[in-house]
Scaffold this motif. Sequence first.
Motif, PDB file in Angstrom:
ATOM      1  N   SER A 120      12.581  19.616  81.357  1.00 28.36           N
ATOM      2  CA  SER A 120      12.757  18.322  82.015  1.00 28.36           C
ATOM      3  C   SER A 120      12.374  17.159  81.098  1.00 28.36           C
ATOM      4  CB  SER A 120      11.879  18.258  83.273  1.00 28.36           C
ATOM      5  OG  SER A 120      12.171  19.315  84.141  1.00 28.36           O
ATOM      6  N   ARG A 121      12.762  15.974  81.502  1.00 32.23           N
ATOM      7  CA  ARG A 121      12.306  14.771  80.816  1.00 32.23           C
ATOM      8  C   ARG A 121      10.830  14.545  81.152  1.00 32.23           C
ATOM      9  NH1 ARG A 121      15.348  10.285  83.295  1.00 32.23           N
ATOM     10  NH2 ARG A 121      15.569  11.725  85.056  1.00 32.23           N
ATOM     11  N   VAL A 122      10.077  14.082  80.179  1.00 28.66           N
ATOM     12  CA  VAL A 122       8.662  13.797  80.378  1.00 28.66           C
ATOM     13  C   VAL A 122       8.390  12.375  79.901  1.00 28.66           C
ATOM     14  CG1 VAL A 122       6.291  14.434  79.804  1.00 28.66           C
ATOM     15  CG2 VAL A 122       8.043  16.214  80.037  1.00 28.66           C
ATOM     16  N   GLU A 123       7.771  11.586  80.745  1.00 26.59           N
ATOM     17  CA  GLU A 123       7.410  10.218  80.383  1.00 26.59           C
ATOM     18  C   GLU A 123       5.950   9.964  80.724  1.00 26.59           C
ATOM     19  OE1 GLU A 123       9.940   7.369  82.226  1.00 26.59           O
ATOM     20  OE2 GLU A 123      11.792   8.156  81.318  1.00 26.59           O
ATOM     21  N   GLY A 124       5.290   9.185  79.903  1.00 23.74           N
ATOM     22  CA  GLY A 124       3.920   8.790  80.169  1.00 23.74           C
ATOM     23  C   GLY A 124       3.868   7.465  80.903  1.00 23.74           C
ATOM     24  N   ARG A 125       2.967   7.359  81.845  1.00 17.85           N
ATOM     25  CA  ARG A 125       2.772   6.108  82.572  1.00 17.85           C
ATOM     26  C   ARG A 125       1.281   5.847  82.696  1.00 17.85           C
ATOM     27  NH1 ARG A 125       7.220   4.312  85.513  1.00 17.85           N
ATOM     28  NH2 ARG A 125       5.911   2.477  85.850  1.00 17.85           N
ATOM     29  N   GLY A 128       3.724  22.763  82.973  1.00 17.59           N
ATOM     30  CA  GLY A 128       4.351  23.737  83.847  1.00 17.59           C
ATOM     31  C   GLY A 128       5.522  23.160  84.621  1.00 17.59           C
ATOM     32  N   LEU A 129       5.358  21.939  85.115  1.00 16.76           N
ATOM     33  CA  LEU A 129       6.457  21.287  85.832  1.00 16.76           C
ATOM     34  C   LEU A 129       7.644  21.062  84.903  1.00 16.76           C
ATOM     35  CD1 LEU A 129       4.495  18.638  87.923  1.00 16.76           C
ATOM     36  CD2 LEU A 129       5.915  20.472  88.869  1.00 16.76           C
ATOM     37  N   ALA A 130       7.363  20.602  83.694  1.00 19.58           N
ATOM     38  CA  ALA A 130       8.437  20.307  82.744  1.00 19.58           C
ATOM     39  C   ALA A 130       9.183  21.564  82.332  1.00 19.58           C
ATOM     40  CB  ALA A 130       7.865  19.612  81.509  1.00 19.58           C
ATOM     41  N   ARG A 152       9.464  24.257  84.524  1.00 13.92           N
ATOM     42  CA  ARG A 152      10.056  24.860  85.723  1.00 13.92           C
ATOM     43  C   ARG A 152      11.168  24.013  86.335  1.00 13.92           C
ATOM     44  NH1 ARG A 152       5.838  28.233  89.396  1.00 13.92           N
ATOM     45  NH2 ARG A 152       4.357  28.915  87.788  1.00 13.92           N
ATOM     46  N   LEU A 153      11.091  22.695  86.171  1.00 11.76           N
ATOM     47  CA  LEU A 153      12.116  21.837  86.746  1.00 11.76           C
ATOM     48  C   LEU A 153      13.347  21.792  85.840  1.00 11.76           C
ATOM     49  CD1 LEU A 153       9.927  18.910  88.162  1.00 11.76           C
ATOM     50  CD2 LEU A 153      10.642  21.038  89.285  1.00 11.76           C
ATOM     51  N   GLY A 154      14.358  21.048  86.258  1.00 10.72           N
ATOM     52  CA  GLY A 154      15.610  21.045  85.524  1.00 10.72           C
ATOM     53  C   GLY A 154      15.752  19.904  84.534  1.00 10.72           C
ATOM     54  N   PRO A 155      16.813  19.911  83.741  1.00  9.93           N
ATOM     55  CA  PRO A 155      17.017  18.883  82.710  1.00  9.93           C
ATOM     56  C   PRO A 155      17.287  17.495  83.283  1.00  9.93           C
ATOM     57  CG  PRO A 155      18.916  20.350  82.849  1.00  9.93           C
ATOM     58  CD  PRO A 155      17.839  20.969  83.681  1.00  9.93           C
ATOM     59  N   ASP A 156      17.707  17.411  84.532  1.00  8.77           N
ATOM     60  CA  ASP A 156      17.939  16.109  85.153  1.00  8.77           C
ATOM     61  C   ASP A 156      16.690  15.567  85.842  1.00  8.77           C
ATOM     62  OD1 ASP A 156      20.635  16.049  84.419  1.00  8.77           O
ATOM     63  OD2 ASP A 156      21.218  17.224  86.179  1.00  8.77           O
ATOM     64  N   ASP A 157      15.633  16.358  85.866  1.00  5.44           N
ATOM     65  CA  ASP A 157      14.414  15.962  86.551  1.00  5.44           C
ATOM     66  C   ASP A 157      13.471  15.212  85.610  1.00  5.44           C
ATOM     67  OD1 ASP A 157      15.352  17.270  88.841  1.00  5.44           O
ATOM     68  OD2 ASP A 157      14.472  19.175  88.206  1.00  5.44           O
ATOM     69  N   LEU A 158      12.565  14.435  86.198  1.00  5.43           N
ATOM     70  CA  LEU A 158      11.638  13.605  85.435  1.00  5.43           C
ATOM     71  C   LEU A 158      10.210  13.913  85.856  1.00  5.43           C
ATOM     72  CD1 LEU A 158      10.926  11.181  83.562  1.00  5.43           C
ATOM     73  CD2 LEU A 158      11.276   9.696  85.564  1.00  5.43           C
ATOM     74  N   VAL A 159       9.353  14.180  84.877  1.00  5.31           N
ATOM     75  CA  VAL A 159       7.939  14.421  85.128  1.00  5.31           C
ATOM     76  C   VAL A 159       7.147  13.273  84.517  1.00  5.31           C
ATOM     77  CG1 VAL A 159       6.000  16.000  84.857  1.00  5.31           C
ATOM     78  CG2 VAL A 159       8.325  16.917  85.031  1.00  5.31           C
ATOM     79  N   ALA A 211       2.273  12.713  76.469  1.00  5.79           N
ATOM     80  CA  ALA A 211       3.654  12.811  76.938  1.00  5.79           C
ATOM     81  C   ALA A 211       4.583  13.224  75.801  1.00  5.79           C
ATOM     82  CB  ALA A 211       4.096  11.482  77.542  1.00  5.79           C
ATOM     83  N   ARG A 212       4.359  12.664  74.625  1.00  3.42           N
ATOM     84  CA  ARG A 212       5.192  13.010  73.471  1.00  3.42           C
ATOM     85  C   ARG A 212       5.005  14.480  73.097  1.00  3.42           C
ATOM     86  NH1 ARG A 212       3.027   9.924  70.103  1.00  3.42           N
ATOM     87  NH2 ARG A 212       1.717  11.470  69.059  1.00  3.42           N
ATOM     88  N   GLU A 213       3.765  14.941  73.113  1.00  6.26           N
ATOM     89  CA  GLU A 213       3.495  16.329  72.751  1.00  6.26           C
ATOM     90  C   GLU A 213       4.115  17.298  73.754  1.00  6.26           C
ATOM     91  OE1 GLU A 213      -0.718  16.363  72.494  1.00  6.26           O
ATOM     92  OE2 GLU A 213      -0.773  15.106  70.682  1.00  6.26           O
ATOM     93  N   VAL A 214       3.986  17.003  75.049  1.00  3.24           N
ATOM     94  CA  VAL A 214       4.565  17.883  76.069  1.00  3.24           C
ATOM     95  C   VAL A 214       6.087  17.889  75.957  1.00  3.24           C
ATOM     96  CG1 VAL A 214       4.849  18.303  78.537  1.00  3.24           C
ATOM     97  CG2 VAL A 214       2.617  17.598  77.648  1.00  3.24           C
ATOM     98  N   ALA A 215       6.673  16.709  75.733  1.00  4.00           N
ATOM     99  CA  ALA A 215       8.128  16.628  75.613  1.00  4.00           C
ATOM    100  C   ALA A 215       8.646  17.467  74.446  1.00  4.00           C
ATOM    101  CB  ALA A 215       8.556  15.174  75.440  1.00  4.00           C
ATOM    102  N   GLY A 216       7.812  17.671  73.433  1.00  6.10           N
ATOM    103  CA  GLY A 216       8.247  18.426  72.257  1.00  6.10           C
ATOM    104  C   GLY A 216       7.941  19.909  72.302  1.00  6.10           C
ATOM    105  N   LEU A 217       7.325  20.385  73.383  1.00  4.20           N
ATOM    106  CA  LEU A 217       7.002  21.804  73.475  1.00  4.20           C
ATOM    107  C   LEU A 217       8.275  22.643  73.634  1.00  4.20           C
ATOM    108  CD1 LEU A 217       3.886  21.743  75.838  1.00  4.20           C
ATOM    109  CD2 LEU A 217       3.908  22.164  73.373  1.00  4.20           C
ATOM    110  N   PRO A 218       8.296  23.851  73.070  1.00  6.35           N
ATOM    111  CA  PRO A 218       9.495  24.695  73.147  1.00  6.35           C
ATOM    112  C   PRO A 218       9.951  24.998  74.571  1.00  6.35           C
ATOM    113  CG  PRO A 218       7.959  25.548  71.515  1.00  6.35           C
ATOM    114  CD  PRO A 218       7.245  24.455  72.232  1.00  6.35           C
ATOM    115  N   GLY A 219       9.013  25.117  75.509  1.00  5.89           N
ATOM    116  CA  GLY A 219       9.395  25.476  76.877  1.00  5.89           C
ATOM    117  C   GLY A 219       9.800  24.316  77.754  1.00  5.89           C
ATOM    118  N   THR A 220       9.696  23.096  77.245  1.00  2.62           N
ATOM    119  CA  THR A 220       9.998  21.927  78.069  1.00  2.62           C
ATOM    120  C   THR A 220      11.499  21.808  78.324  1.00  2.62           C
ATOM    121  OG1 THR A 220       8.048  20.696  77.356  1.00  2.62           O
ATOM    122  CG2 THR A 220       9.905  19.407  78.181  1.00  2.62           C
TER     123      THR A 220
END
Length: 295
Positions: free
Chosen positions: A59-64, A23-25, A27-34, A48-57
């Motif tokens: 923002s940037r998504v990284e796993g930590r 949801g964050l990815a 709703r937030l913008g392309p310059d934002d990081l989740v 993280a890889r799966e969320v980053a590849g979702l059609p609605g994503t």
Amino acid sequence: MTTSRIALVTGANQGLGRALVEGLAARLGPDDLVLLTGRNAGRVTDAAREVAGLPGTVSRVEGRVLDVTDTDAVAALADELRGTYGGVDIVISNAVARVLPDDSQAERADEFIDVSNSATHAVLRSFGPVLRPSGRLLVVASGLGTLGHLDPRLHPLFDGATLDQVEYAVESWRTAVHNRTAQEAGWPLWLNVPSKVAQVAAVRAVAAERRTRDLADGTLIASVCPGMVDTATSRPWFSDYSGAQSPADAASAVLDLVTAEGVDAAQYGELVQFGKVLPWHDGTPPTAQDALLKP
């Protein structure tokens, strides 16, 4: 909030935590990081890889990798985000230990308390100071987190307590569980009740110290109740799941609070469910559920 926001969710490999990241990815913008965090490196990377590849994503998504029971690791990540980005804008503390109805509550107490309570304290202590103006720091709790769900003898331990006092109360509860004196002192067998009350009390304690300046700069600290959610953690506890929400639906109400313009002073420091405050002193101690649990 400004652009280039930094958001972090704990316990985010699956269930509600993952839905919050999704949801964050979106709703937030392309310059934002989740930042999607969890203990297992492989699961974190995959999620993280799966969320980053979702059609609605968007923002940037990284796993930590983050073990929230490791206080030093929590502090180190907060320091890293302050050093790299100048702080963090959104923190959602969501990690929880899975306990099944047939499990011995006493035998699982340490793990449950470490993940739900000690970790909450660590997140509040470490990320509170690096939360940027207009930020959001939310702790996912439950409707069981109101004080009335505890025996009245225990109310003074949490009502108006500081974070240090909440921590002391939690450790006293842990000791009573190990010494088999918990019931005698009024603690319920069901770990979830005192744990959730302590989570909400910890949020209230931190919020009480920061309230004036946070409201002045539009920052929100609160605990949230997402309601009944259909997840692997909660499903075993209920026979009727007809009213349960999907993780995505439950996440939506929480994210509405995150992305709302401005801060409602009535919600600051409180337990919020679907946009409404659950009064701190409401609730009654559950007894029927306790009778079904192993000591």
